[in-house]
Design an enzyme around this catalytic site. Sequence first.
Site, PDB file in Angstrom:
ATOM      1  N   ASP A   1       0.790  -1.232   0.000  1.00  0.00           N
ATOM      2  CA  ASP A   1       0.000   0.000   0.000  1.00  0.00           C
ATOM      3  C   ASP A   1       0.823   1.282   0.000  1.00  0.00           C
ATOM      4  O   ASP A   1       0.308   2.340   0.331  1.00  0.00           O
ATOM      5  CB  ASP A   1      -0.909  -0.003   1.237  1.00  0.00           C
ATOM      6  CG  ASP A   1      -0.123  -0.167   2.543  1.00  0.00           C
ATOM      7  OD1 ASP A   1       1.102   0.034   2.541  1.00  0.00           O
ATOM      8  OD2 ASP A   1      -0.753  -0.497   3.567  1.00  0.00           O
TER       9      ASP A   1
ATOM     10  N   GLU B   1      -0.286  -8.956  -1.557  1.00  0.00           N
ATOM     11  CA  GLU B   1      -1.051  -8.455  -0.415  1.00  0.00           C
ATOM     12  C   GLU B   1      -2.197  -7.558  -0.899  1.00  0.00           C
ATOM     13  O   GLU B   1      -2.423  -6.459  -0.415  1.00  0.00           O
ATOM     14  CB  GLU B   1      -0.158  -7.705   0.579  1.00  0.00           C
ATOM     15  CG  GLU B   1      -0.800  -7.549   1.948  1.00  0.00           C
ATOM     16  CD  GLU B   1       0.077  -6.771   2.925  1.00  0.00           C
ATOM     17  OE1 GLU B   1       0.624  -7.404   3.840  1.00  0.00           O
ATOM     18  OE2 GLU B   1       0.213  -5.542   2.766  1.00  0.00           O
TER      19      GLU B   1
ATOM     20  N   GLU C   1      -2.398   5.178   2.584  1.00  0.00           N
ATOM     21  CA  GLU C   1      -2.299   3.779   2.177  1.00  0.00           C
ATOM     22  C   GLU C   1      -3.613   3.182   1.678  1.00  0.00           C
ATOM     23  O   GLU C   1      -3.621   2.384   0.738  1.00  0.00           O
ATOM     24  CB  GLU C   1      -1.757   2.940   3.345  1.00  0.00           C
ATOM     25  CG  GLU C   1      -0.292   3.165   3.646  1.00  0.00           C
ATOM     26  CD  GLU C   1      -0.028   4.348   4.560  1.00  0.00           C
ATOM     27  OE1 GLU C   1       1.144   4.582   4.915  1.00  0.00           O
ATOM     28  OE2 GLU C   1      -1.008   5.050   4.934  1.00  0.00           O
TER      29      GLU C   1
ATOM     30  N   HIS D   1       4.239   4.962  14.228  1.00  0.00           N
ATOM     31  CA  HIS D   1       4.771   5.815  13.167  1.00  0.00           C
ATOM     32  C   HIS D   1       3.703   6.365  12.228  1.00  0.00           C
ATOM     33  O   HIS D   1       3.976   7.280  11.459  1.00  0.00           O
ATOM     34  CB  HIS D   1       5.775   5.032  12.318  1.00  0.00           C
ATOM     35  CG  HIS D   1       5.107   4.002  11.433  1.00  0.00           C
ATOM     36  ND1 HIS D   1       4.681   2.780  11.905  1.00  0.00           N
ATOM     37  CD2 HIS D   1       4.788   4.028  10.112  1.00  0.00           C
ATOM     38  CE1 HIS D   1       4.139   2.104  10.918  1.00  0.00           C
ATOM     39  NE2 HIS D   1       4.174   2.829   9.825  1.00  0.00           N
TER      40      HIS D   1
ATOM     41  N   ARG E   1       1.038   8.146   9.967  1.00  0.00           N
ATOM     42  CA  ARG E   1       0.773   9.561   9.724  1.00  0.00           C
ATOM     43  C   ARG E   1      -0.508  10.027  10.401  1.00  0.00           C
ATOM     44  O   ARG E   1      -0.567  11.129  10.963  1.00  0.00           O
ATOM     45  CB  ARG E   1       0.689   9.793   8.205  1.00  0.00           C
ATOM     46  CG  ARG E   1       0.593  11.225   7.763  1.00  0.00           C
ATOM     47  CD  ARG E   1       0.500  11.275   6.243  1.00  0.00           C
ATOM     48  NE  ARG E   1       1.701  10.761   5.603  1.00  0.00           N
ATOM     49  CZ  ARG E   1       2.688  11.521   5.146  1.00  0.00           C
ATOM     50  NH1 ARG E   1       2.606  12.825   5.245  1.00  0.00           N
ATOM     51  NH2 ARG E   1       3.744  10.979   4.571  1.00  0.00           N
TER      52      ARG E   1
ATOM     53  N   HIS F   1      10.786   5.846  15.423  1.00  0.00           N
ATOM     54  CA  HIS F   1      10.880   6.210  14.007  1.00  0.00           C
ATOM     55  C   HIS F   1      11.729   7.465  13.834  1.00  0.00           C
ATOM     56  O   HIS F   1      11.761   8.338  14.704  1.00  0.00           O
ATOM     57  CB  HIS F   1       9.473   6.441  13.451  1.00  0.00           C
ATOM     58  CG  HIS F   1       9.383   6.380  11.964  1.00  0.00           C
ATOM     59  ND1 HIS F   1       9.713   7.444  11.155  1.00  0.00           N
ATOM     60  CD2 HIS F   1       8.996   5.379  11.133  1.00  0.00           C
ATOM     61  CE1 HIS F   1       9.524   7.104   9.889  1.00  0.00           C
ATOM     62  NE2 HIS F   1       9.096   5.859   9.846  1.00  0.00           N
TER      63      HIS F   1
END
Length: 386
Positions: free
Chosen positions: A100, A122, A136, A213, A215, A246
């Site tokens: 993604d 996937e 994503e 991590h 967004r 991260h």
Amino acid sequence: MRTQKKKIAVIFGTRPDTIKLAPIILELRKHPHFRVVNIATAQHRQMLDQVLDVFGIKPDFDLNIMEPKQSLAKLTKNTIAGLDDILVETKPDMVLVQGDTTTTFVGSLAAFYRQIPVGHVEAGLRTQDKANPFPEEINRRLTSCIADIHFAPTSTAKRALLKEHIPAGHIVVTGNSVIDALRYSIKKVYRFSDHRLNEYVQEKRRIILLTMHRRENWGTPMIGACEAVRTLANRYQDDRFVFPVHLNPIVRDVVYPILGDLKNVILIEPLPYGDFVNVMARSYLILTDSGGVQEEGPSLGKPVLVLRKVTERPEAVQFGTVKLVGLEQKKITSAAKTLLDNSEAYRRMASATNPYGDGHASRRTVQALEHFFGYSKKKPSEFRPR
């Protein structure tokens, strides 16, 4: 007369997509019908290189596209221009993308523009919320519109594709190749690069592994999760909370002020893939907003608390191997306390059926490619959890 090998261009750019494509690349190398061209966009430079080293894979092309504070628009622009040049030069028979990421969507779009078939590893994961995860969810949907063959990791993912009118004959349920990667990488005896991890394992400390991590979790949501970890660390002072932080400054500006002064919270640099999966295998409990860890944890018998509002991986929730707890401090601490204090609740999660794979996803994927190109008359048997 020998038939010419089909050229498969495998495009990857981040640590997660490289982890899941690496076993497929290794499997493709074994087969006489295929030649692999590895193309790295290097969307994650340092973390990508670490994974490639573990699997002994070298890119044939490396775009090295990342720039400081690069917007998604600029990332897309730089990626598609570079990939188009490579596709023109190499003329592959298929482009293979995974998951993604921006690399995934742009790789499939670049192939579509050159009328090259696309295989999507996937495929079919959905939250039905285009803002979670961002970007994503939309990357997945757009890639599905383009792909010619869809490697769905689970029957749930297959059903999602069928609802979007993807023909059943274009879908194969393979299981998730992340399980193949784990089998390759987990070691019974392992020496970590950080001496503290070696000490915790030797001392038989309970390790609570934490990753964040995403967004959509930046800012206030991440603050709530960090406050929950602070509460837990103060309550369970004999346990060790290991947090590979991260590299993004937005994440670090939240994490370090809240957790940086706690002696049993270990804030470390992002771990190499080998270190990460081996510390995961030795952890007691995992708190994460990562998609891949939701698959890896259950495969290792580790309960996972998912720090997100929704998940595109509902199978583990249904099977009871993960629990969706969101980002509110009270909900996180309550769920974690139950697992840390109640051995029966812990056992139920740790022993639940893993719905994601059996370590043979790569083999099924390559068999499906053989069928796609006419080398085999039969599609592979689909993965079903036991």
